[in-house]
Design a protein around this motif. Sequence first.
Motif: not given
Length: 501
Positions: A402-410, A433-434, A426-429, A397-399
């Motif tokens: 999918p299919p986590s809530g963190g993915f939906a948020a980001k 994640g990386l 977008a670049l920051v996101l 989720s922190l990264m």
Amino acid sequence: MTPADVPTAGGALLALAILLPAAGILASFALGGRWPERIALGSAPFALALALAITGEVWRAGRPIVYAIAGLSPPLGIALRADGVSAVMLVVTALIVPAAGLYARPLFATPPDGRETRKAFTFWIMLQAISAALAIVFVSGDLFNLYVALELLTFAAVPLACVEGKPETLAAALRYLLFALVGSIFYLLGAALLYGAFGTLDIALLAERMRPAPAVTAAAALMTAGLLAKTALFPLHLWLPPAHANAPAPASAVLSGLVVKGSFFLTVRLWFYVLPALPAIGFDAILGALGSAAVLFGSVMALRQPRLKLLIAYSTIAQIGYLFLIFPLAAGVHPWTAMGWNGGVMQVLAHAFAKAAMFLAAGLVYESLGHDRIDKFAGAARAMPLTFLTLGLGGLSLMGLPPSGGFAAKWLLLGASIASGQWVWALVLLAGGLLAAGYVYRILAPALARAPIVLKAPPRRAGEAVALTLALVAVALGFMPDAFFRLLDIGRPALATAGLP
């Protein structure tokens, strides 16, 4: 009387959500310190039922529900209000607090003679106090009452951070208290300026009366600076890593998962509900830039930490940074603002569950290995598979995978940044994640190695179950239906500005 002040059906539930944990604290003292653990855990199902009932009322009404204390509406009285986000946050609190309590039972258990020790009594009382303070934060409609709620939250969280009484925890808690008190002074000065200018601190009335003025700009700057100190946004983050990393695992879970969200929630209330009528003066870009710096700084620092709890604490700084992207991406009335709003709120929820799960898992690692040094994790995942599965799911989720809530948020935040042409976010996101993938890999790679390891003690199965459940909730958030996002939109200020239902 404005529509925002008119009491609604079910409004009394808001007062009950505050009174329930407060009554638990009073009962704990009245019974001579014998039952706070039982009271704290026994009241949890009722707190969850209340939170779900409030959510149901908000959904049924399709608008925020309101309760006027003693029947007096503002400005003569005080109103409690709950919109969709408030209701959801009450549910989150009602899930995470008892989860931390269940995990903590062996650590802060009632002695056989029935009388609590000072450490255990403090833990259970402060846990209930945090529930009460957060309930006030989420439903209060008055900036001064929100100040009182934040102070209650601080004075409950600080003892929880140093409940074990170790020198390092006391030093970290004192630093936390210093930052929190300075933040409170700034917030109170700003609130005094607003009261002097408009004669009220009720959020709905302020929004109606708000007009540009130097005093308003100064108040906004003071209050925001104070709230950022309490939220530990970079560069005001110095108190958070030692406070969260040295606290007991269940305390760390509540501090990171919930407590820092209180001051962030109030920042959102201030800028989206009180000040949207002000002309753009760059505050949204400043908050977005600070959030971006927090994402990058916190992630890089997490990569460098030798201890698991310190790594998770620095990742909290990074994940807090994502929250502040809501300000440039959800301000105003634009086609992309709904995505920015929902993405920011989803990030709050996903981070709350994922980070609570990871801190609880880190506590199990420390109990079983006798340390939490990452370079000595070789073979630990084979000996503690459920614990490291929890860390992996939380990291997912922190990264933002999918299919986590963190993915939906980001994904929502990314869509809003692209739709609005604000590519820098977008670049920051993507970079965040990386970097998150890097520090999650640092945890799992050595633990999955084939190496012999001797555990100091087997992991507690009940503790593993609690932590894994929270991690699974963080993942399950990625499957939320459209109706959930319609709930989050109830009471969203941009919709009210546009005159939409």
